[in-house]
Design a protein around this motif. Sequence first.
Motif, PDB file in Angstrom:
ATOM      1  N   ALA A 150       0.826  -1.207   0.000  1.00  0.00           N
ATOM      2  CA  ALA A 150       0.000   0.000   0.000  1.00  0.00           C
ATOM      3  C   ALA A 150       0.862   1.260   0.000  1.00  0.00           C
ATOM      4  N   ARG A 151       1.989   1.230   0.749  1.00  0.00           N
ATOM      5  CA  ARG A 151       2.879   2.400   0.821  1.00  0.00           C
ATOM      6  C   ARG A 151       3.520   2.693  -0.545  1.00  0.00           C
ATOM      7  N   ALA A 154      -6.252  -5.445  -4.129  1.00  0.00           N
ATOM      8  CA  ALA A 154      -7.138  -5.164  -2.996  1.00  0.00           C
ATOM      9  C   ALA A 154      -6.866  -3.808  -2.352  1.00  0.00           C
ATOM     10  N   CYS A 155      -5.823  -3.139  -2.766  1.00  0.00           N
ATOM     11  CA  CYS A 155      -5.413  -1.880  -2.108  1.00  0.00           C
ATOM     12  C   CYS A 155      -6.203  -0.697  -2.656  1.00  0.00           C
ATOM     13  N   GLU A 156      -6.581   0.192  -1.790  1.00  0.00           N
ATOM     14  CA  GLU A 156      -7.343   1.373  -2.214  1.00  0.00           C
ATOM     15  C   GLU A 156      -6.531   2.295  -3.122  1.00  0.00           C
ATOM     16  N   TYR A 157      -5.187   2.216  -3.028  1.00  0.00           N
ATOM     17  CA  TYR A 157      -4.334   3.103  -3.818  1.00  0.00           C
ATOM     18  C   TYR A 157      -4.022   2.557  -5.211  1.00  0.00           C
ATOM     19  N   VAL A 158      -4.730   1.455  -5.589  1.00  0.00           N
ATOM     20  CA  VAL A 158      -4.529   0.924  -6.941  1.00  0.00           C
ATOM     21  C   VAL A 158      -4.995   1.937  -7.992  1.00  0.00           C
ATOM     22  N   LYS A 159      -5.813   2.897  -7.559  1.00  0.00           N
ATOM     23  CA  LYS A 159      -6.278   3.948  -8.471  1.00  0.00           C
ATOM     24  C   LYS A 159      -5.111   4.776  -9.010  1.00  0.00           C
TER      25      LYS A 159
END
Length: 561
Positions: free
Chosen positions: A486-487, A522-527
Amino acid sequence: MKQGEEQEEGNHWSTLAKSATELIESLIYTSDSIRLFPARWRSIKNRLEQLNSTLSLLSEENNLELTDLLQDILSTCRETQLLAGQCHDDTYNRGNLFLRSDLNVIISKIDCHISHLERIYASGVITQTKSSALVVSKPGPGATRDEIRFFLRDLFERLKIGDSEMRIQSMCMLNEALHENEMYVKIISHEEEGIDLLVNLIEFGDCGVIEQALETISTIVRYESHRNTLVIHGIISPLVKIMESGKLSSKERAASVLNKLTENCNNAWSVSAQGGINVLLKNCSDTDASRELVRLSCEILKNLNPIEEIRNFMLESNAIEILSKLVTKSNGHDETMQIRVIELLTTLSSGEQYVVELLVCVLDPSLTRYTNKTREVAAKSIEHLCFSSKSLVKKLIRSGFINHIVYHLRNCEVSMQQTMLKAACYLCRVSQEAKVLFGQLGFMSDLIRIIESKACEHEIAAEALSGMISLERNKKKFIQGDSNVARILKLLVCEEEKVKKYLLLVLVELSDSSSGRRKIGACEYVKNLESLAQNDNPEAKKILKRISGNKFMGILNGIWS
């Protein structure tokens, strides 16, 4: 001889000296206004100034030779006065050839008087000079070159024939003038007699005079344009002798001058020819030598090192062993000296194992005698010595170097962190074993932290991380971390293209495994990744394609089950 006769002779001597001095001073003043053969009259003026300075130092001596000389000087001065008057009034009627000849005769006679007077002093016939003799006043601000030259020549005469007290007094005045006005430095550097005199005082003077003369030379040598003049006049030999057997303060000052002179490697051979290499190495091994003397000796040796023959001689003289002992015995108060020793050791070494081990030892945080600055220099030396050799890199990795890198990255100031990070990045690029050790020490989390901090070295950290993640075991460990993926995805919004490039390479490696793809998807930062793909970033598209394929297979697996 009766007392009355002695007094009468003393009065006669005083009258002669006073008459000669007054006539000389009048001629010095008059010579400036003569237009015929001005160069020769300037030459006469310079000699008269020198003669006048010497005469001003005389005490009243009942000496027949000196009295006869004064009478000869008076006779020459009267001839000069007559000739000066004719030149000034344009009444000389014998033609220019005869005038040139007459002027040359005057110059020759004055030179003979100066030489004769100096021989009398050298013979010891004159038992003393006037230590309290009136010194020519130092010219004020805006003084002409001639006024300054006259003042300097007066001081030179005192240095030549005066006693120790007078010499020290004259040297103090000279040094004061040199510190106040650069013009004095320029003029004295063009006065060959003055430079020769200073060299002789350093070589043969007593301690007090030597100290003052060294201060004068130290002032002159600050100006690069004047250094060659000092070398031509033979300054190197007495400097080496002082460094060998002078008192400590003189050794330090001599070393400081020699350090400036050897910045020009053309002077290296002169130092070597005088036995300077052995003297410098002896200073480095002398337990009684000051830190300043050792530091300067190392700097001089470093200046000499580019000459291959001199470098080989230094190696044959056990320079590396001497310097290695210095590194191990010094303490934190010796930072500047430590750094100079390590720098010299680096230029001399070919990567000998015990030198590398010594430098790694300097990085050991448990040894408090080394400062961070010294450790930074040691780390750069390791890079210089080892990184071009695969065998040395292997030895380096097994020496505890990687543990020291991680420690200093976590605990030291920025400049040290930059040096350590560059070393880590290189090792991750060339060695699988290094990647393993860094992974075991949890170094990947440190790298992410540095990237997040947006410090000036975050690009290097990103490159190192991309190198480490290519190792399978590091990849698994990274994915297992709760927030590592995620980081990385969150950092994709950074503006630096190179940092972004290395972060995408990390994600490419992670997307090569199913667990990695799941974490990315699954990570929100895939955007952030999707945004890059929409801008036609090939790496981002590649990662999204892998994630999409992973989702499709997940749907099929769900149907089949």
